[in-house]
Structure formats: C-alpha cells, structure tokens
Scaffold this motif. Structure first.
Motif, mmCIF file in Angstrom:
data_model
loop_
_atom_site.group_PDB
_atom_site.id
_atom_site.type_symbol
_atom_site.label_atom_id
_atom_site.label_comp_id
_atom_site.label_asym_id
_atom_site.label_seq_id
_atom_site.Cartn_x
_atom_site.Cartn_y
_atom_site.Cartn_z
ATOM 1 N N UNK A 1 0.832 -1.214 0.000
ATOM 2 C CA UNK A 1 0.000 0.000 0.000
ATOM 3 C C UNK A 1 0.867 1.265 0.000
ATOM 4 N N UNK A 2 1.916 1.292 0.806
ATOM 5 C CA UNK A 2 2.675 2.550 0.912
ATOM 6 C C UNK A 2 3.793 2.688 -0.124
ATOM 7 N N UNK A 3 4.096 1.629 -0.902
ATOM 8 C CA UNK A 3 5.209 1.756 -1.848
ATOM 9 C C UNK A 3 4.788 2.241 -3.231
ATOM 10 N N UNK A 4 3.507 2.422 -3.493
ATOM 11 C CA UNK A 4 3.107 2.883 -4.821
ATOM 12 C C UNK A 4 3.569 4.314 -5.076
ATOM 13 N N UNK A 5 4.472 4.486 -6.013
ATOM 14 C CA UNK A 5 5.057 5.805 -6.264
ATOM 15 C C UNK A 5 4.141 6.751 -6.996
ATOM 16 N N UNK A 6 3.683 6.292 -8.173
ATOM 17 C CA UNK A 6 2.947 7.201 -9.050
ATOM 18 C C UNK A 6 1.495 7.311 -8.613
ATOM 19 N N UNK A 7 0.973 6.272 -8.013
ATOM 20 C CA UNK A 7 -0.420 6.306 -7.619
ATOM 21 C C UNK A 7 -0.528 6.061 -6.121
ATOM 22 N N UNK A 8 -0.464 7.134 -5.335
ATOM 23 C CA UNK A 8 -0.589 6.979 -3.893
ATOM 24 C C UNK A 8 -1.940 6.376 -3.517
ATOM 25 N N UNK A 9 -1.982 5.750 -2.356
ATOM 26 C CA UNK A 9 -3.213 5.108 -1.921
ATOM 27 C C UNK A 9 -4.310 6.140 -1.655
ATOM 28 N N UNK A 10 -5.536 5.702 -1.793
ATOM 29 C CA UNK A 10 -6.694 6.560 -1.532
ATOM 30 C C UNK A 10 -6.865 6.744 -0.025
ATOM 31 N N UNK A 11 -7.147 8.010 0.401
ATOM 32 C CA UNK A 11 -7.354 8.283 1.827
ATOM 33 C C UNK A 11 -8.754 8.811 2.042
ATOM 34 N N UNK A 12 -9.715 7.937 2.294
ATOM 35 C CA UNK A 12 -11.083 8.426 2.485
ATOM 36 C C UNK A 12 -11.216 9.222 3.770
ATOM 37 N N UNK A 13 -12.149 10.177 3.753
ATOM 38 C CA UNK A 13 -12.396 10.996 4.947
ATOM 39 C C UNK A 13 -13.419 10.281 5.833
ATOM 40 N N UNK A 14 -12.983 9.158 6.410
ATOM 41 C CA UNK A 14 -13.832 8.383 7.318
ATOM 42 C C UNK A 14 -12.967 7.927 8.492
ATOM 43 N N UNK A 15 -13.591 7.269 9.462
ATOM 44 C CA UNK A 15 -12.841 6.748 10.597
ATOM 45 C C UNK A 15 -12.369 5.325 10.310
ATOM 46 N N UNK A 16 -11.365 4.870 11.043
ATOM 47 C CA UNK A 16 -10.906 3.482 10.941
ATOM 48 C C UNK A 16 -11.908 2.587 11.681
ATOM 49 N N UNK A 17 -12.344 1.468 11.069
ATOM 50 C CA UNK A 17 -13.306 0.603 11.752
ATOM 51 C C UNK A 17 -12.725 -0.046 13.008
ATOM 52 N N UNK A 18 -11.412 -0.065 13.131
ATOM 53 C CA UNK A 18 -10.785 -0.702 14.292
ATOM 54 C C UNK A 18 -10.485 0.300 15.407
#
Ligand code: ZN
Ligand code: ZN
Ligand code: ZN
Ligand code: ZN
Length: 283
Positions: free
Chosen positions: A144-161
């Motif tokens: 998830x964190x190594x994608x250079x050109x396409x960073x991961x999506x960060x939704x504006x929600x809370x973590x379920x955990x």
C-alpha cells in the motif's frame, strides 16, 4: 490468496510484477492491459521511499510534495523490522540484524513451527497461522505505501478498528487497505468490511440533507463531473462524499458502464477525481 512463502519472497527479493493499466480514451471504453515488470523487493522499495532513502534524488512528482507518505513508508519498515525480529527471537534464534535476513530466517524456521489443521487460521489457533497473519499484514502494508505514481486513496472516514479519522489508506484496484494509526490491514479476502464501513459513514454524512453545506458561493469547476446538489461546488464536502461512494463501488469492482449509469462518470474520470480529492486533503 497469496501463499506465505510467496509473500516473504516479494518482501525480500526482486520479483516480476504484473501491473494492470486501465485507460479510458474515448467515452466509456475501457482498455485493460497487463504489463510485466521486474521490481525490487518490497523492503528495498520501502527503504527508497523513506525520508532518508534514495527516493529524494529521483526528483519525480508526487513524493516530494508528500512528506507524510515518506514517513508512512518508514513506519511500515520499522514495524516489519520490529515484529519480524520478535518472531525470530520467540522461535529461539538471534536477530541477524537486517530486516531481509530476519524474514528469510523466519521463512526457514517455519517447517518446525506448530501448525493446526485449519486451512485458514483463526485468531491464535497455532503459531504458524499467527506468523502467517503477521506476514500478510506486513506484505499488505508494504504494497500500500510503496506505490510511487499512484498513492493510496485516503477516504475521509474513521478506521473501523481504532476510530481515527483519515488514517485509512486503500488501494482500489488491488483491493487492500491499512490504517496508519493502529496498523490493522485488510486484504482481498476481507476488503468488503472496509467497503461496507466507508459506504455506511458516507451515506450517514450525505443523509443530513436539510443542513446547508456552508459553501460561500456556487463555483462550479467545469472540469469536474460531481457537484454538490445544493451549492453546485465540486469541492463542497457533499460532492467529495459522493466521490467516496463512487470509490467504494470501484473497490467492489464496478464497471465503467455501471458508474456511468449511477453517477454519469466513466471509471477513468472517477479515478482521476478521487485522486484529486486526495491531493487536496494531503496538501
Ligand atoms: Zn509485486
Ligand atoms: Zn492454525
Ligand atoms: Zn485504525
Ligand atoms: Zn455544497
């Protein structure tokens, strides 16, 4: 599901990687192409992406302006190192001092580890499945964190955990996600939990329709397809919440046709808009 030894292999050795390219050149036409490339080990990619890594010298767009992403890469590297070292010592060996050697040593110790008969582990059923659970979490976080050109999506929600807001990082195409706070992770066998969670929170936010959105003036951004139904602004929180629902549909494998039908958006346009929202939040 990817096998435990394959995951350790991808973490520690350079390997072939099948990338999926989806293009949408003419309205709604979806082309999917596969491209095989040789990529460095995930650990090497994490090192390169970390603040002190060689990544700074690359001068490419993206990471320079996203120091948070660099810190996230370092955090994952430190987590893997600490937890792998703990397993090696628990299994009676000395930590060899390097993360990759630690993982290779852990793999070599696995045949002697207690393993139950369950095809898939459950909780603390046996040591082997507990190791597998941790390795899968490291592998998911690293991808998830190594994608250079396409960073991961960060939704504006809370973590379920852990309920922290804005801490989720999700890869829509790969169907995996993680929380940068509690380090819980979800892979292609459990992503539906995430999809349901993001959808429920987004629907709840959209549900408060009677409240004014608070945007000063209608300021439609002609380039954007999703607009707030009240103020007509593409950067209004209502518009970005609709985009979150689009993203959940993509996570669940929605086709371009379905997205056009539901939102009037092709898949490529939707992906581009979702990335713009993330960049606005990250800056
Ligand atoms: Zn790969
Ligand atoms: Zn077990
Ligand atoms: Zn969390
Ligand atoms: Zn609005």
């Amino acid at each position: 599901m990817t096998d435990l030894h394959d995951m350790i292999g991808e973490l520690t050795r350079s390997h072939r990687h099948r990338e999926v390219y989806t293009t949408d050149p003419i309205h709604g036409t979806r082309w999917t192409r596969f491209h095989n490339t040789r990529v460095p080990s995930l650990l090497a990619q994490l090192e390169a992406a970390s603040p002190s890594g060689e990544g700074g010298a690359r001068g490419g767009a993206g990471f320079e302006s996203r120091p948070a992403a660099r810190v996230e890469a370092l955090d994952v590297l430190v987590t893997i190192d600490r937890e792998a070292s703990r397993w090696v010592r628990m299994l009676g060996q000395d930590d060899p001092g390097y993360t990759d050697r630690c993982l290779t040593l852990l793999a070599s110790l696995l045949p002697q580890v207690v393993r139950c008969d369950l095809p898939r582990g459950r909780g603390t059923c046996c040591t082997w499945h507990m190791v597998e659970h941790d390795v899968r979490s490291w592998w998911t976080q690293a991808r998830i964190v190594t994608g250079w050109d396409t960073p991961a999506w960060r939704p504006d929600v809370t973590c379920p955990n852990c309920t922290t807001r804005g801490s989720l990082r999700i890869r829509l195409e790969e169907r995996c996600g993680m929380c940068v706070e509690c380090r819980d992770s979800w892979d292609p066998s459990s992503y539906q939990v995430l999809a349901d969670h993001v959808r429920t929170e987004s629907m709840a936010k959209l549900g408060q329709r009677s409240e004014p959105c608070g945007c000063p003036l209608p300021r439609p951004w002609t380039d954007l397809a999703v607009l707030c139904p009240k103020c007509g602004n593409a950067s209004c929180h209502r518009a970005t919440t609709v985009l979150q629902l689009v993203a959940v549909d993509i996570l669940e494998g929605a086709t371009s046709g379905l997205l056009v039908e539901r939102y009037g958006l092709t898949r490529a346009t939707a992906v581009r808009l979702i990335q713009q929202v993330r960049y606005q939040e990250a800056s």
